[in-house]
Structure formats: C-alpha cells, structure tokens
Design a protein around this motif. Sequence first.
Motif, PDB file in Angstrom:
ATOM      1  N   TRP A 270       4.477 -37.109   2.185  1.00  0.00           N
ATOM      2  CA  TRP A 270       4.293 -35.660   2.092  1.00  0.00           C
ATOM      3  C   TRP A 270       4.306 -35.061   3.494  1.00  0.00           C
ATOM      4  CZ3 TRP A 270       1.514 -39.218  -0.646  1.00  0.00           C
ATOM      5  CH2 TRP A 270       1.540 -39.132  -2.041  1.00  0.00           C
ATOM      6  N   GLU A 271       4.936 -33.907   3.630  1.00  0.00           N
ATOM      7  CA  GLU A 271       4.873 -33.137   4.873  1.00  0.00           C
ATOM      8  C   GLU A 271       3.823 -32.047   4.681  1.00  0.00           C
ATOM      9  OE1 GLU A 271       6.262 -33.511   7.738  1.00  0.00           O
ATOM     10  OE2 GLU A 271       7.792 -35.041   7.342  1.00  0.00           O
ATOM     11  N   THR A 272       2.791 -32.063   5.497  1.00  0.00           N
ATOM     12  CA  THR A 272       1.705 -31.101   5.339  1.00  0.00           C
ATOM     13  C   THR A 272       1.503 -30.320   6.633  1.00  0.00           C
ATOM     14  OG1 THR A 272      -0.027 -32.619   6.099  1.00  0.00           O
ATOM     15  CG2 THR A 272       0.563 -32.712   3.772  1.00  0.00           C
ATOM     16  N   PRO A 273       1.112 -29.042   6.528  1.00  0.00           N
ATOM     17  CA  PRO A 273       0.880 -28.248   7.741  1.00  0.00           C
ATOM     18  C   PRO A 273      -0.364 -28.676   8.504  1.00  0.00           C
ATOM     19  CG  PRO A 273       0.292 -26.995   5.778  1.00  0.00           C
ATOM     20  CD  PRO A 273       0.947 -28.257   5.303  1.00  0.00           C
ATOM     21  N   GLY A 274      -1.354 -29.202   7.785  1.00  0.00           N
ATOM     22  CA  GLY A 274      -2.611 -29.550   8.435  1.00  0.00           C
ATOM     23  C   GLY A 274      -2.661 -30.946   9.018  1.00  0.00           C
ATOM     24  N   PHE A 275      -1.978 -31.901   8.380  1.00  0.00           N
ATOM     25  CA  PHE A 275      -2.087 -33.301   8.787  1.00  0.00           C
ATOM     26  C   PHE A 275      -0.778 -33.887   9.292  1.00  0.00           C
ATOM     27  CE2 PHE A 275      -4.618 -32.541   4.863  1.00  0.00           C
ATOM     28  CZ  PHE A 275      -5.846 -32.430   5.472  1.00  0.00           C
ATOM     29  N   GLY A 276       0.283 -33.107   9.272  1.00  0.00           N
ATOM     30  CA  GLY A 276       1.581 -33.656   9.629  1.00  0.00           C
ATOM     31  C   GLY A 276       2.112 -34.497   8.482  1.00  0.00           C
ATOM     32  N   LYS A 277       2.761 -35.581   8.810  1.00  0.00           N
ATOM     33  CA  LYS A 277       3.326 -36.451   7.772  1.00  0.00           C
ATOM     34  C   LYS A 277       2.242 -37.376   7.225  1.00  0.00           C
ATOM     35  CE  LYS A 277       7.458 -37.928   8.349  1.00  0.00           C
ATOM     36  NZ  LYS A 277       8.658 -38.640   8.863  1.00  0.00           N
ATOM     37  N   VAL A 278       2.091 -37.364   5.911  1.00  0.00           N
ATOM     38  CA  VAL A 278       1.124 -38.230   5.234  1.00  0.00           C
ATOM     39  C   VAL A 278       1.896 -39.188   4.336  1.00  0.00           C
ATOM     40  CG1 VAL A 278      -0.816 -38.327   3.625  1.00  0.00           C
ATOM     41  CG2 VAL A 278      -0.689 -36.484   5.301  1.00  0.00           C
ATOM     42  N   ARG A 279       1.599 -40.475   4.466  1.00  0.00           N
ATOM     43  CA  ARG A 279       2.300 -41.490   3.674  1.00  0.00           C
ATOM     44  C   ARG A 279       1.299 -42.307   2.876  1.00  0.00           C
ATOM     45  NH1 ARG A 279       4.991 -44.524   8.444  1.00  0.00           N
ATOM     46  NH2 ARG A 279       5.354 -46.103   6.851  1.00  0.00           N
ATOM     47  N   LEU A 280       1.610 -42.485   1.613  1.00  0.00           N
ATOM     48  CA  LEU A 280       0.829 -43.392   0.774  1.00  0.00           C
ATOM     49  C   LEU A 280       1.468 -44.771   0.879  1.00  0.00           C
ATOM     50  CD1 LEU A 280      -1.305 -44.104  -1.333  1.00  0.00           C
ATOM     51  CD2 LEU A 280       0.294 -43.329  -3.101  1.00  0.00           C
ATOM     52  N   LEU A 281       0.711 -45.724   1.393  1.00  0.00           N
ATOM     53  CA  LEU A 281       1.225 -47.069   1.626  1.00  0.00           C
ATOM     54  C   LEU A 281       0.560 -48.061   0.680  1.00  0.00           C
ATOM     55  CD1 LEU A 281       1.101 -47.071   5.542  1.00  0.00           C
ATOM     56  CD2 LEU A 281       3.030 -46.462   4.070  1.00  0.00           C
ATOM     57  N   ARG A 282       1.378 -48.881   0.066  1.00  0.00           N
ATOM     58  CA  ARG A 282       0.861 -49.959  -0.773  1.00  0.00           C
ATOM     59  C   ARG A 282       0.887 -51.250   0.029  1.00  0.00           C
ATOM     60  NH1 ARG A 282       3.104 -51.762  -6.774  1.00  0.00           N
ATOM     61  NH2 ARG A 282       1.317 -53.085  -7.316  1.00  0.00           N
ATOM     62  N   ILE A 283      -0.187 -51.991  -0.046  1.00  0.00           N
ATOM     63  CA  ILE A 283      -0.306 -53.208   0.750  1.00  0.00           C
ATOM     64  C   ILE A 283       0.261 -54.384  -0.044  1.00  0.00           C
ATOM     65  CG2 ILE A 283      -1.928 -54.782   1.875  1.00  0.00           C
ATOM     66  CD1 ILE A 283      -3.764 -52.292   2.209  1.00  0.00           C
ATOM     67  N   LYS A 284       1.354 -54.920   0.459  1.00  0.00           N
ATOM     68  CA  LYS A 284       2.015 -56.064  -0.182  1.00  0.00           C
ATOM     69  C   LYS A 284       1.613 -57.325   0.570  1.00  0.00           C
ATOM     70  CE  LYS A 284       5.212 -55.422  -2.734  1.00  0.00           C
ATOM     71  NZ  LYS A 284       5.359 -55.331  -4.214  1.00  0.00           N
ATOM     72  N   ARG A 285       1.029 -58.248  -0.146  1.00  0.00           N
ATOM     73  CA  ARG A 285       0.577 -59.498   0.465  1.00  0.00           C
ATOM     74  C   ARG A 285       1.583 -60.612   0.186  1.00  0.00           C
ATOM     75  NH1 ARG A 285      -3.781 -56.509  -1.003  1.00  0.00           N
ATOM     76  NH2 ARG A 285      -5.508 -56.424   0.501  1.00  0.00           N
ATOM     77  N   GLU A 286       1.753 -61.472   1.164  1.00  0.00           N
ATOM     78  CA  GLU A 286       2.711 -62.577   1.007  1.00  0.00           C
ATOM     79  C   GLU A 286       2.135 -63.667   0.109  1.00  0.00           C
ATOM     80  OE1 GLU A 286       3.626 -63.916   4.908  1.00  0.00           O
ATOM     81  OE2 GLU A 286       4.787 -62.121   5.435  1.00  0.00           O
TER      82      GLU A 286
END
Length: 225
Positions: free
Chosen positions: A209-225
């Motif tokens: 998401w591009e937000t005016p208050g926080f800049g670029k926000v990314r939801l990251l999923r943690i992939k484990r090996e």
Amino acid sequence: PAFIFFIFGLPLIRKALREQKELAYLLLLGAMAFFALYVQILSGWAMESRFIALFLIPTLPIAGFGVEAVLKYVSRKFGWKQPVILLLLGIFLIAPGVYKELKASSDHNIILKKIGEAIARKERGARAVQIAGTLRRMQLVHFYANLPYQGAPCFDSSLWLKPRDTSALEKAIDQGIEYFVYDEGNWSSQDLVTIEKKKGIFFETVQTWETPGFGKVRLLRIKRE
C-alpha cells in the motif's frame, strides 16, 4: 495559528517590561533557547519538534499579550463581549489541530484494517494468526486478521516493535509469527535482507500500500525453509 498571537504580542513587550521587570528573565530564557535550537540545527541539520517547547514555554507571555491585544481590537471594532471573543479564539486555535488529528487517525485506522483484512482473506480463519510490526495500534491488524477465526486470540504486545529493532523481530520470528508489517518509515530493506540470511527465512510480499502518512507499507509473509 497560535503564531499570530506572538506577532500581535511583540509590539507590547517594551511596555510590559516597564511594568513587570521579571518578564526579562523569561525573555532571556526564550532567547537562549532560540540560540540553542539554532546551533542544534546547524550542527545536526535536524530537530525534533518537541525541542521547540524549550523556546515556546518561556515566551508564552508574548502570546498572552497578543491575545489581550486581539481581544481589545475585536471588542472595539465589533463591540463583542470578551467571553464570545475568547470562545471564537479557542475554536480558531483548536479546530485545525483537531481536524488534522482526526483525519490522521482515520487514515491510520483504514490502512490497519486493510492489512488485517488482507491476512484474513489469505488465512480464512483456519488458525489464529500472530503479526508483528511497528505501526501504532497494531492490535487492530491483529483484530481484523483474526476476525474469521472461531476463537478469540489476544494480541501479544511484544509484537509491537520499535523502529529497526531487528533483534526483537528475530525473536518474534523464533516465536513463530506468520506475518510482518513493513513500513519504509521505520525499517529498511537491508534490515530484511540481514534477517533473511541470519534466520534462513524469506519475506514474501503479500500486498503493498502507498500511504501518505507511512510511505510504502508492505504485508510480508514469513516463509520458512
């Protein structure tokens, strides 16, 4: 808006000093604070907004003189009573700040809701989800992410991380969190690369998401090996 009262109050300083000589001490403190802030800016080219209080507090009498001058002028010009003028001045001072705060809070809550809903769509209530991040009110992300889940998992406050606290994020990963909310205002891409190499994981981008208050926000999923 309050700066206007400082402008109106400046011409009254000399008269006030003749009547109340103790004001000289406060004005001296204000001048010293202004000089200190000036040196701070020159030395570091940055300044926290809270530092301005060092200058504002001792110079508040100037704003008071300005309020008094405005009261007299408006009363003489329009014939209004002082309580009415004070009420209007209060609204004039408070309204912009309240509007700004409410708008920022609304925008903040909307992005948190979107992040939580993105997780909910992916998980579909199959399990309770734990999410780490730095954004204020991270518990809202947790709430919306777990809304389809039949249980009522509590938000772990230790997952509300400090900016660039990689050790806390590593600890959260060891605890088994599934998602991390990355915002470019508080983290760098290098932080993620370092943790990926150290922990043998991979941060998969679910949505951005591009937000005016926080800049670029990314939801990251943690992939484990």
